[in-house]
Design an enzyme around this catalytic site. Structure first.
Site, short mmCIF file in Angstrom:
data_model
loop_
_atom_site.label_atom_id
_atom_site.label_comp_id
_atom_site.label_asym_id
_atom_site.label_seq_id
_atom_site.Cartn_x
_atom_site.Cartn_y
_atom_site.Cartn_z
N CYS B 102 0.88 -1.16 0.00
CA CYS B 102 0.00 0.00 0.00
C CYS B 102 0.92 1.21 0.00
O CYS B 102 1.47 1.57 1.04
CB CYS B 102 -0.91 0.01 1.23
SG CYS B 102 -1.89 1.53 1.34
N CYS B 105 -0.64 4.40 2.11
CA CYS B 105 -0.76 4.37 3.58
C CYS B 105 -0.31 3.00 4.10
O CYS B 105 0.90 2.72 4.09
CB CYS B 105 -2.14 4.78 4.07
SG CYS B 105 -3.57 4.11 3.18
N SER B 106 -1.24 2.14 4.51
CA SER B 106 -0.83 0.88 5.13
C SER B 106 -1.90 -0.21 4.96
O SER B 106 -1.95 -1.14 5.76
CB SER B 106 -0.56 1.11 6.62
OG SER B 106 -1.70 1.71 7.21
N CYS B 107 -2.76 -0.09 3.95
CA CYS B 107 -3.89 -1.01 3.76
C CYS B 107 -3.41 -2.46 3.69
O CYS B 107 -2.41 -2.75 3.04
CB CYS B 107 -4.67 -0.65 2.50
SG CYS B 107 -5.31 1.04 2.55
#
Lengths: 235, 199
Positions: B102, B105-107
Site C-alpha cells: 500500500c 498508507c498501510s492497507c
C-alpha cells in the site's frame, strides 16, 4: 494532495531491514491508539477517507520518522480540532500533567458493555464501502485507459507514480465510496471501481524498469479516460 | 512547533492525555482497549490465512469459490470484516508471482493476516516495492524470484484487499489440511517470502 506520504517510487528512503519477530503492539500507547480509531469512527469524528487525509496532513518530516501509530494520533487531533470535539489546549495541559506524572491514573470509569459489544460486532462485520449507484460503468475489462494527471489539493487516491500513465482495465468491482468526495467531507458520491494493470516500463521507462514486472492499481471511474477499447468491442 | 520526532515518553504522555479526555467523553474505555488488543493479538492473525490456503490446496471446489469471491469464501472459514470487507485472493502460478503493498498508507487484509508488521507500513518498503520489487525481495527478504516469472505488484489504493494464494510446496502429496497450514507463512501471504519447504 501532493504530499510525502505518496511514497510509491520514491528513491533514497533506505533499507527495509525486516525483523524476524516483533509483537503486534510494541507499547501500551499503541494499543490505546489502535482502539481509538474504531472508537472515534463510532463517535463520528471521521470516516475512513477523512481519517487517511488527517494522516496526510501531518508534518512530512514527522510522517517519515515517527512510529506508525503516531500517524493515527495526528489524524485524531486533526479531526478533533476540525469538528470541535477536542480541546487541544486541554490536551496540551493534560499531556504536561502525564509527562510530569507518568504513573498518574486515568479517570475512573466503569466498563461500558455497549463498547465491548461494538468491538465484537465491528471486527467480523467491518464497514463496507460498496455503495449502489445509478451511473453506468464507463469502462470494461480490456479497455486501455489513461490515469488522470490532476493534482488535487485535497484528499485523492491518484498516486503520483500513476498520474497520466496508460494501463489496461483487468477487473470491475462495482461502485464504492469515492475518496475525492468522502475524504474531503463531501459525502459518498459512489463511483465505479476498476483494477488497472500497468507495465513497469510505462511507469519507470524502458531503461529503468525491472524486466517482467507489472503493477496493478485500483482507480475510480472519474480518474480515467479511454485510450482504446479492445478490438471487436462495440464503440 | 518543533518538527523533532517525539520521544517515547512524550508520545506515551500525549496518548494517555487523549485517552483521559475520551474516557470522560464516554468514547473509549480501558476494557474496550483490552478487547481490541485480545482480538488482534490472539484471535485474528495469519493463522486464519494459512487455514484458508491449506483448504484451497486440498479442496478444488473451495479453491474455485475462493478465486471467484474471496470475501464469501473466507467468511465460510470464519475470516471476515474490518479491513477485509472486499477481498481478492491472487493465485501464484509457474508464470506469475504476486505481492501486495500500500504505497499511499498501510492497507492490509486484516481478517486473513491480522495487523501488518511495521516494515509493511513504513516508508522503505512502500516506496521501493513498487519500483524494484525483484531486487527488493532478494536484498531485503532473501527471496529470489527467477526472471522468467512475472512479478505482479498489487498496490491497494482502494478498499479492495488483496492477498496471495501461494503455490503448494512440492512433496506434500496426501498431506492433511492441518499439516499443510503449518507450511503457510505470513510472508508467503504478502508475497515477500516462500512457504516453508518440506524435508
Amino acid at each position: 494532495m501532493n504530499g510525502v506520504f505518496d511514497l510509491g517510487g520514491t528513491d533514497g528512503i533506505g533499507p527495509v531491514d525486516p525483523p524476524a519477530e516483533e509483537p503486534v503492539f510494541r507499547a501500551d500507547w499503541e494499543k490505546a491508539a489502535f482502539t481509538m480509531f474504531s472508537a472515534l469512527f463510532r463517535a463520528g469524528w471521521f470516516g475512513i477517507d477523512e481519517f487517511r487525509h488527517g494522516v496526510e496532513k501531518m508534518d512530512p518530516a514527522l510522517y517519515l520518522k515517527s512510529p506508525y501509530y503516531k500517524h493515527w494520533i495526528a489524524s485524531f487531533e486533526y479531526h478533533g480540532k476540525r469538528t470541535g470535539k477536542l480541546d487541544l489546549a486541554e490536551l496540551d495541559r493534560r499531556t504536561q500533567y502525564y509527562l510530569a506524572n507518568p504513573d498518574a491514573p486515568l479517570p475512573e470509569h466503569g466498563p461500558n458493555q455497549e463498547l465491548i459489544d461494538f468491538a465484537n460486532a465491528v471486527v467480523p462485520s467491518g464497514a463496507p464501502a460498496i455503495r449502489p449507484t445509478d451511473k453506468e460503468p464507463r469502462f470494461k475489462i480490456g479497455d486501455v485507459v489513461r490515469m488522470s494527471s490532476d493534482v488535487p489539493f485535497g484528499h485523492t487516491r491518484i498516486a503520483g507514480y500513476v498520474r497520466g500513465k496508460v494501463g489496461t482495465v483487468i477487473s470491475h468491482h462495482g461502485s464504492f465510496v469515492y475518496p475525492d468526495s468522502a475524504g474531503n467531507g463531501r459525502g459518498d458520491d459512489p463511483q465505479h471501481l476498476y483494477t488497472l494493470q500497468f507495465d513497469a516500463t510505462e511507469l519507470w521507462g524502458e531503461q529503468y524498469a525491472e524486466p517482467n514486472v507489472t503493477t496493478t492499481f485500483d482507480a475510480w471511474d472519474p480518474y480515467l479516460t479511454l485510450v482504446t477499447a479492445p478490438e471487436g468491442a462495440a464503440v | 512547533m518543533s518538527n523533532r520526532p517525539k520521544t517515547s515518553e512524550e508520545i506515551t504522555a500525549r496518548v494517555k492525555a487523549l485517552e483521559s479526555i475520551l474516557i470522560e467523553k464516554g468514547v473509549v474505555t480501558t476494557s474496550m482497549i483490552d478487547r481490541f488488543v485480545e482480538i488482534y493479538e490472539h484471535e485474528v492473525g495469519p493463522q486464519l490465512g494459512a487455514k484458508i490456503v491449506a483448504r484451497a490446496w486440498t479442496d478444488p471446489e473451495y479453491k474455485a469459490r475462493l478465486l471467484a469471491d474471496a470475501t464469501e469464501a473466507c467468511k465460510e472459514m470464519g475470516a471476515s470484516g474490518l479491513q477485509g470487507e472486499d477481498m481478492v485472493a491472487l493465485e501464484d502460478t509457474d508464470e506469475v508471482h504476486h505481492a501486495i503493498v500500500c504505497t499511499l498508507c498501510s492497507c492490509y487484509p486484516w481478517p486473513v493476516l491480522g495487523l501488518p508488521p511495521n516494515w509493511y507500513k513504513d516508508p522503505q518498503y512502500r516506496s521501493r516495492m513498487i519500483r524494484e520489487p525483484r531486487q527488493l525481495l532478494e536484498e531485503e527478504f532473501g527471496y529470489k524470484v527467477p526472471e522468467h516469472i512475472e512479478i505482479r505488484v498489487w498496490d491497494s489504493s482502494s478498499e479492495m484487499r488483496y492477498w496471495v494464494l501461494p503455490q503448494r510446496p512440492a512433496g506434500t502429496e496426501g498431506w492433511s489440511a492441518e499439516a499443510l497450514a503449518e507450511l503457510v507463512t505470513r510472508d508467503s501471504l504478502i508475497g515477500v517470502g516462500p512457504t516453508k519447504s518440506v524435508g
